[in-house]
Design a protein around this motif. Structure first.
Motif, PDB file in Angstrom:
ATOM      1  N   LEU A  35      30.263  49.989  30.471  1.00 41.14           N
ATOM      2  CA  LEU A  35      29.244  49.859  31.993  1.00 41.14           C
ATOM      3  C   LEU A  35      29.454  48.293  33.222  1.00 41.14           C
ATOM      4  O   LEU A  35      29.048  49.191  33.790  1.00 41.14           O
ATOM      5  CB  LEU A  35      27.914  49.689  30.673  1.00 41.14           C
ATOM      6  CG  LEU A  35      26.890  49.839  31.748  1.00 41.14           C
ATOM      7  CD1 LEU A  35      27.162  51.364  32.508  1.00 41.14           C
ATOM      8  CD2 LEU A  35      24.917  50.010  31.128  1.00 41.14           C
ATOM      9  N   ALA A  36      29.184  47.381  32.701  1.00 39.11           N
ATOM     10  CA  ALA A  36      29.648  45.917  33.395  1.00 39.11           C
ATOM     11  C   ALA A  36      30.638  46.890  34.755  1.00 39.11           C
ATOM     12  O   ALA A  36      30.024  46.268  36.261  1.00 39.11           O
ATOM     13  CB  ALA A  36      29.608  45.277  33.108  1.00 39.11           C
ATOM     14  N   THR A  37      31.285  46.980  33.911  1.00 36.14           N
ATOM     15  CA  THR A  37      32.493  46.579  35.155  1.00 36.14           C
ATOM     16  C   THR A  37      32.702  48.300  35.636  1.00 36.14           C
ATOM     17  O   THR A  37      33.090  48.180  36.974  1.00 36.14           O
ATOM     18  CB  THR A  37      34.408  47.259  33.499  1.00 36.14           C
ATOM     19  OG1 THR A  37      33.769  45.806  33.384  1.00 36.14           O
ATOM     20  CG2 THR A  37      35.247  47.220  34.911  1.00 36.14           C
ATOM     21  N   LYS A  38      32.039  49.699  35.283  1.00 41.70           N
ATOM     22  CA  LYS A  38      32.120  50.272  35.836  1.00 41.70           C
ATOM     23  C   LYS A  38      30.926  50.393  36.598  1.00 41.70           C
ATOM     24  O   LYS A  38      30.935  50.521  38.672  1.00 41.70           O
ATOM     25  CB  LYS A  38      31.130  51.891  34.764  1.00 41.70           C
ATOM     26  CG  LYS A  38      30.970  53.236  35.413  1.00 41.70           C
ATOM     27  CD  LYS A  38      30.305  53.583  35.007  1.00 41.70           C
ATOM     28  CE  LYS A  38      30.003  55.653  34.895  1.00 41.70           C
ATOM     29  NZ  LYS A  38      29.295  56.185  34.359  1.00 41.70           N
ATOM     30  N   LEU A  39      29.921  49.727  36.847  1.00 42.10           N
ATOM     31  CA  LEU A  39      28.987  49.761  37.498  1.00 42.10           C
ATOM     32  C   LEU A  39      29.131  48.875  39.018  1.00 42.10           C
ATOM     33  O   LEU A  39      29.208  48.595  40.203  1.00 42.10           O
ATOM     34  CB  LEU A  39      27.728  49.185  37.242  1.00 42.10           C
ATOM     35  CG  LEU A  39      26.747  50.245  36.161  1.00 42.10           C
ATOM     36  CD1 LEU A  39      25.846  49.339  35.271  1.00 42.10           C
ATOM     37  CD2 LEU A  39      26.589  51.050  36.596  1.00 42.10           C
ATOM     38  N   ASP A  40      29.388  47.869  38.313  1.00 41.72           N
ATOM     39  CA  ASP A  40      30.602  46.483  39.107  1.00 41.72           C
ATOM     40  C   ASP A  40      30.654  47.338  39.901  1.00 41.72           C
ATOM     41  O   ASP A  40      31.509  47.473  41.615  1.00 41.72           O
ATOM     42  CB  ASP A  40      30.991  45.686  38.775  1.00 41.72           C
ATOM     43  CG  ASP A  40      31.926  43.957  39.434  1.00 41.72           C
ATOM     44  OD1 ASP A  40      31.230  44.055  40.066  1.00 41.72           O
ATOM     45  OD2 ASP A  40      32.428  43.919  40.142  1.00 41.72           O
ATOM     46  N   ALA A  41      32.379  48.075  39.682  1.00 42.03           N
ATOM     47  CA  ALA A  41      33.202  48.705  40.953  1.00 42.03           C
ATOM     48  C   ALA A  41      32.596  50.243  41.323  1.00 42.03           C
ATOM     49  O   ALA A  41      33.024  49.776  42.766  1.00 42.03           O
ATOM     50  CB  ALA A  41      34.311  49.723  39.739  1.00 42.03           C
ATOM     51  N   ALA A  42      31.709  50.359  41.114  1.00 45.26           N
ATOM     52  CA  ALA A  42      30.332  51.032  41.932  1.00 45.26           C
ATOM     53  C   ALA A  42      29.526  50.688  42.581  1.00 45.26           C
ATOM     54  O   ALA A  42      28.578  51.264  43.669  1.00 45.26           O
ATOM     55  CB  ALA A  42      29.464  52.165  41.515  1.00 45.26           C
ATOM     56  N   GLY A  43      29.692  49.285  42.893  1.00 45.14           N
ATOM     57  CA  GLY A  43      28.757  48.172  43.827  1.00 45.14           C
ATOM     58  C   GLY A  43      27.558  47.863  43.751  1.00 45.14           C
ATOM     59  O   GLY A  43      26.343  47.927  45.085  1.00 45.14           O
ATOM     60  N   ARG A  44      27.144  48.069  42.555  1.00 51.26           N
ATOM     61  CA  ARG A  44      25.707  48.112  41.920  1.00 51.26           C
ATOM     62  C   ARG A  44      25.221  46.322  41.826  1.00 51.26           C
ATOM     63  O   ARG A  44      24.519  46.003  41.218  1.00 51.26           O
ATOM     64  CB  ARG A  44      25.945  48.816  40.531  1.00 51.26           C
ATOM     65  CG  ARG A  44      25.029  50.559  41.180  1.00 51.26           C
ATOM     66  CD  ARG A  44      24.564  50.849  41.827  1.00 51.26           C
ATOM     67  NE  ARG A  44      23.710  50.578  40.792  1.00 51.26           N
ATOM     68  CZ  ARG A  44      23.169  50.971  39.493  1.00 51.26           C
ATOM     69  NH1 ARG A  44      23.530  52.327  39.050  1.00 51.26           N
ATOM     70  NH2 ARG A  44      22.108  50.733  39.324  1.00 51.26           N
ATOM     71  N   PHE A  45      26.711  45.496  41.936  1.00 47.94           N
ATOM     72  CA  PHE A  45      26.470  44.065  41.637  1.00 47.94           C
ATOM     73  C   PHE A  45      25.531  43.614  42.354  1.00 47.94           C
ATOM     74  O   PHE A  45      25.557  43.409  43.543  1.00 47.94           O
ATOM     75  CB  PHE A  45      27.586  42.972  41.574  1.00 47.94           C
ATOM     76  CG  PHE A  45      27.833  42.048  41.267  1.00 47.94           C
ATOM     77  CD1 PHE A  45      27.878  41.638  40.058  1.00 47.94           C
ATOM     78  CD2 PHE A  45      27.266  40.783  42.336  1.00 47.94           C
ATOM     79  CE1 PHE A  45      27.710  40.087  39.459  1.00 47.94           C
ATOM     80  CE2 PHE A  45      27.486  39.405  41.710  1.00 47.94           C
ATOM     81  CZ  PHE A  45      26.818  39.097  40.669  1.00 47.94           C
ATOM     82  N   ASP A  46      24.478  42.483  41.390  1.00 51.50           N
ATOM     83  CA  ASP A  46      23.689  41.286  42.913  1.00 51.50           C
ATOM     84  C   ASP A  46      23.626  40.158  41.639  1.00 51.50           C
ATOM     85  O   ASP A  46      23.852  40.570  40.680  1.00 51.50           O
ATOM     86  CB  ASP A  46      22.381  42.369  43.548  1.00 51.50           C
ATOM     87  CG  ASP A  46      21.578  43.516  42.233  1.00 51.50           C
ATOM     88  OD1 ASP A  46      21.839  42.893  41.281  1.00 51.50           O
ATOM     89  OD2 ASP A  46      20.943  43.575  42.829  1.00 51.50           O
TER      90      ASP A  46
END
Length: 215
Positions: free
Chosen positions: A112-123
């Motif tokens: 899930l972390a990999t998916k959300l990071d790829a979607a630009g959700r990292f902060d």
């Protein structure tokens, strides 16, 4: 009369705020105590480290396997041992059940972390973002409770220690999976955030290393 009622309302509001502040302070104190206990237990576990020697070709092979899995050698070997326990243990063996559930929980948060990071959700609140999203899945919540390995009847303190220990592992896996690092405050201490309405009460704020400029 209106003035008297206004004074009473103000006093009531202040009392409510004071009560909320006290509850938050107590919750934070309890969480800090549980975190300290979990860290001490982690140190005890590290003190029982098993050391053994591998032939150089075997070591190189295992290093390559660990690297391919995106893990360091220690975590990869730990995973191999836990896999053996899961496969060798009986279907109702408590240790095997707990480890299998923990494996599912960690694998899911990494994916899930990999998916959300790829979607630009990292902060900086990325750990909270991932666990909040994961918590929407009923099966994930079931596996999370199994991964704790304790029952509510065993006491709130024991459940809280198990929860803190598992949450720390989840946080580390999320951080590593997206190449992030712990964010630090002006005093050089690891910065943490507070959360409510989720199974993680405190979490580490993250940041990604600045990209190296090309020559």
């Amino acid at each position: 009369m209106a003035k008297i009622e206004k004074i009473k309302t103000e006093k009531t509001t202040k009392a409510v705020k004071a009560d909320k502040t006290t509850k938050v302070a107590k919750a934070a104190k309890a969480e800090a105590k549980a975190t300290g206990r979990a860290r001490r237990l982690e140190k005890i576990e590290k003190a029982s480290t098993v050391t053994f020697t591998l032939e150089l070709p075997v070591r190189k092979f295992m290093d390559a396997q660990a690297k391919a899995a995106g893990m360091n050698m220690t975590h990869y070997m730990q995973k191999l041992v836990e896999t053996h326990v899961i496969e060798a243990g009986a279907a109702d063996e408590p240790l095997a059940v707990r480890l299998a559930a923990k494996r599912k929980v960690l694998d899911q948060v990494v994916a899930l972390a990999t998916k959300l990071d790829a979607a630009g959700r990292f902060d900086e609140n990325f750990i909270l973002t991932v666990v909040s999203e994961a918590g929407k899945d009923a099966d994930f919540k079931t596996q999370y409770e199994l991964a704790l390995g304790v029952e509510a009847s065993e006491g709130e303190a024991k459940v809280k220690r198990a929860r803190v220990s598992l949450n720390q592992q989840i946080g580390r896996m999320i951080k590593k999976s997206v190449g992030a690092r712990s964010k630090r405050n002006e005093q050089g201490q690891i910065a943490r955030g507070q959360a409510s309405n989720t199974f993680v009460a405190t979490y580490t704020l993250l940041e990604k290393p600045a990209a190296t400029a090309e020559a």
